[in-house]
Design a protein around this motif. Sequence first.
Motif, PDB file in Angstrom:
ATOM      1  N   SER A 215       0.860  -1.175   0.000  1.00 50.02           N
ATOM      2  CA  SER A 215       0.000   0.000   0.000  1.00 50.02           C
ATOM      3  C   SER A 215       0.897   1.225   0.000  1.00 50.02           C
ATOM      4  O   SER A 215       1.696   1.404   0.922  1.00 50.02           O
ATOM      5  CB  SER A 215      -0.920   0.007   1.219  1.00 50.02           C
ATOM      6  N   ALA A 216       0.787   2.072  -1.026  1.00 49.12           N
ATOM      7  CA  ALA A 216       1.712   3.207  -1.115  1.00 49.12           C
ATOM      8  C   ALA A 216       1.152   4.282  -2.033  1.00 49.12           C
ATOM      9  O   ALA A 216       0.354   4.015  -2.941  1.00 49.12           O
ATOM     10  CB  ALA A 216       3.070   2.750  -1.627  1.00 49.12           C
ATOM     11  N   PRO A 245       9.157   5.342  -0.105  1.00 49.38           N
ATOM     12  CA  PRO A 245       8.879   4.091   0.610  1.00 49.38           C
ATOM     13  C   PRO A 245       7.493   3.560   0.280  1.00 49.38           C
ATOM     14  O   PRO A 245       6.550   4.328   0.106  1.00 49.38           O
ATOM     15  CB  PRO A 245       8.991   4.486   2.087  1.00 49.38           C
ATOM     16  N   MET A 246       7.377   2.220   0.207  1.00 47.60           N
ATOM     17  CA  MET A 246       6.105   1.595  -0.106  1.00 47.60           C
ATOM     18  C   MET A 246       5.400   1.044   1.126  1.00 47.60           C
ATOM     19  O   MET A 246       4.282   0.544   1.023  1.00 47.60           O
ATOM     20  CB  MET A 246       6.298   0.492  -1.155  1.00 47.60           C
ATOM     21  N   ASN A 247       6.055   1.085   2.302  1.00 42.87           N
ATOM     22  CA  ASN A 247       5.420   0.700   3.569  1.00 42.87           C
ATOM     23  C   ASN A 247       4.729  -0.658   3.487  1.00 42.87           C
ATOM     24  O   ASN A 247       3.561  -0.807   3.859  1.00 42.87           O
ATOM     25  CB  ASN A 247       4.404   1.773   3.983  1.00 42.87           C
ATOM     26  N   ASN A 248       5.470  -1.633   2.981  1.00 46.49           N
ATOM     27  CA  ASN A 248       4.887  -2.962   2.835  1.00 46.49           C
ATOM     28  C   ASN A 248       4.933  -3.746   4.150  1.00 46.49           C
ATOM     29  O   ASN A 248       5.825  -3.550   4.973  1.00 46.49           O
ATOM     30  CB  ASN A 248       5.637  -3.759   1.766  1.00 46.49           C
ATOM     31  N   ARG A 249       3.986  -4.651   4.315  1.00 47.35           N
ATOM     32  CA  ARG A 249       3.954  -5.548   5.476  1.00 47.35           C
ATOM     33  C   ARG A 249       4.259  -6.960   5.013  1.00 47.35           C
ATOM     34  O   ARG A 249       3.717  -7.435   4.024  1.00 47.35           O
ATOM     35  CB  ARG A 249       2.582  -5.498   6.158  1.00 47.35           C
ATOM     36  N   THR A 266       7.047  -5.438   9.740  1.00 50.44           N
ATOM     37  CA  THR A 266       7.063  -4.365   8.750  1.00 50.44           C
ATOM     38  C   THR A 266       8.503  -4.119   8.323  1.00 50.44           C
ATOM     39  O   THR A 266       9.357  -3.810   9.150  1.00 50.44           O
ATOM     40  CB  THR A 266       6.461  -3.076   9.331  1.00 50.44           C
ATOM     41  N   LEU A 268      11.216  -2.354   5.256  1.00 51.98           N
ATOM     42  CA  LEU A 268      11.275  -1.198   4.370  1.00 51.98           C
ATOM     43  C   LEU A 268      11.470  -1.640   2.921  1.00 51.98           C
ATOM     44  O   LEU A 268      12.410  -2.361   2.596  1.00 51.98           O
ATOM     45  CB  LEU A 268      12.426  -0.275   4.792  1.00 51.98           C
ATOM     46  N   ASP A 270      11.250   0.155  -1.085  1.00 51.75           N
ATOM     47  CA  ASP A 270      11.192   1.430  -1.795  1.00 51.75           C
ATOM     48  C   ASP A 270      10.764   1.241  -3.238  1.00 51.75           C
ATOM     49  O   ASP A 270      11.144   0.263  -3.892  1.00 51.75           O
ATOM     50  CB  ASP A 270      12.570   2.120  -1.812  1.00 51.75           C
ATOM     51  N   ASN A 302      15.419   0.197  -1.152  1.00 44.76           N
ATOM     52  CA  ASN A 302      15.326  -0.840  -0.130  1.00 44.76           C
ATOM     53  C   ASN A 302      14.453  -1.997  -0.607  1.00 44.76           C
ATOM     54  O   ASN A 302      13.384  -1.804  -1.196  1.00 44.76           O
ATOM     55  CB  ASN A 302      14.730  -0.257   1.153  1.00 44.76           C
TER      56      ASN A 302
END
Length: 416
Positions: A215-216, A245-249, A266, A268, A270, A302
């Motif tokens: 989600s980004a 950053p894409m803030n992926n889980r 979580t 990092l 990118d 990242n």
Amino acid sequence: MSTKSRIIGILCLFCVLVTPVWAAGTISPYSRYGYGEWQSLSFSTNQSMGGLGYGVRSNRSINAMNPASYTAIDSLTFMLDLGVSGVVDGFETASTSSTQFNGNVDYVAIQVPLAKFAALSFGISPLTNVGYGYSFLDSKTIHGYNDTLTVKQTFNGTGGITQVYLGVAFDIMNRVSVGVNGHYLFGNIQHNREVTFPDETLYTPTKQKESLIISAWLCDVGVQYHQPIGDDELIIGAAYSLKLPMNNRYEITTTTNDIEIIEDETLLFDYPQTIGGGVSYNWQKRLVVGVDVSWQNFAQANYYGKTNQLNDRFVYAFGAQYTHAPGGKKYTDNMDFRIGCNYANSYINIDNKPFDKWSITWGVGFPLLNTNTKLNLHMEYGQQGSIQQQGLLERYYKIGIGVSLNERWFVKRKLR
């Protein structure tokens, strides 16, 4: 019912029908690595010209690769582009070969004028595709025993990243156009691995599922300089995307004896900094010839919290379009004939070995009678990897059909 209402109804129905199958994008084993197979924001017309787009302007189709191109639209026109495709994929190893078929929904996009010098576009398209499945048997020696154990490992993956974009563009002094696209990325990439023991009952099968939930919000900007030269036009364009950053889980689920262990963290990730540029020459609105080059800085982005895990990706595209006599009375006068080629290195390594992907493209635009709408047929042949380096050569044949709807909607009616 008016023509506008019919078109809007068809578009809404189409979106409802294709949404459940949107992520069915690939069957390539190479999509197991990285984020999957990376796609450009290129529609049927551009795909037929090798993926050309940074230096291309058209008032007949949408070019989302460079948002600055949106101002090429006529101020009275509504545009809609949608496309589907089918791919015949052939895989060859040192000992075996196979062929599979896959169908995809490629994109849906609209574009409307905001003023004589401004335009807006909105659309949805895949950014990456993941879809593979294979298994193999392996024999392992059991330590302390004069015996071997047969192990079957099965791998499969699904999902990908989808992008929704909204872009606006403005023309300055009728020579320079600037535009910006805002993107929302979302998706779920799943990699599954199962280990079983076909000839044994003492050993317990194990399943593991890795999920990358994306989600980004992203942004890219574009510029085009378009200079008339008599009846011709020279276009120079460029686009730039920030590293963000894409803030992926990241989630791992391991199942043994019906007991699930879930690890959730979580990390990092990118979206890579991207720079693209291109130039095209439009000769008397009959022949368009262009070249593009782009660079994606994956090495400094990242990936699972680390840099230098991926390769910088370079893409080179060349393409041309020929229309015999635009506006002519004969049907063939208004047909578009397109050709192109594309070369890119992969942003991933397999066993520390990089590989390339190349393709040749061609296509035809068929005008619909008494309209400015065109039905675009797009064909592509390409291959990636090699038997010597990666152990797998992939050859594919793609055929796509796109519709570039071009209708005059915003005409002011005069009352007598």
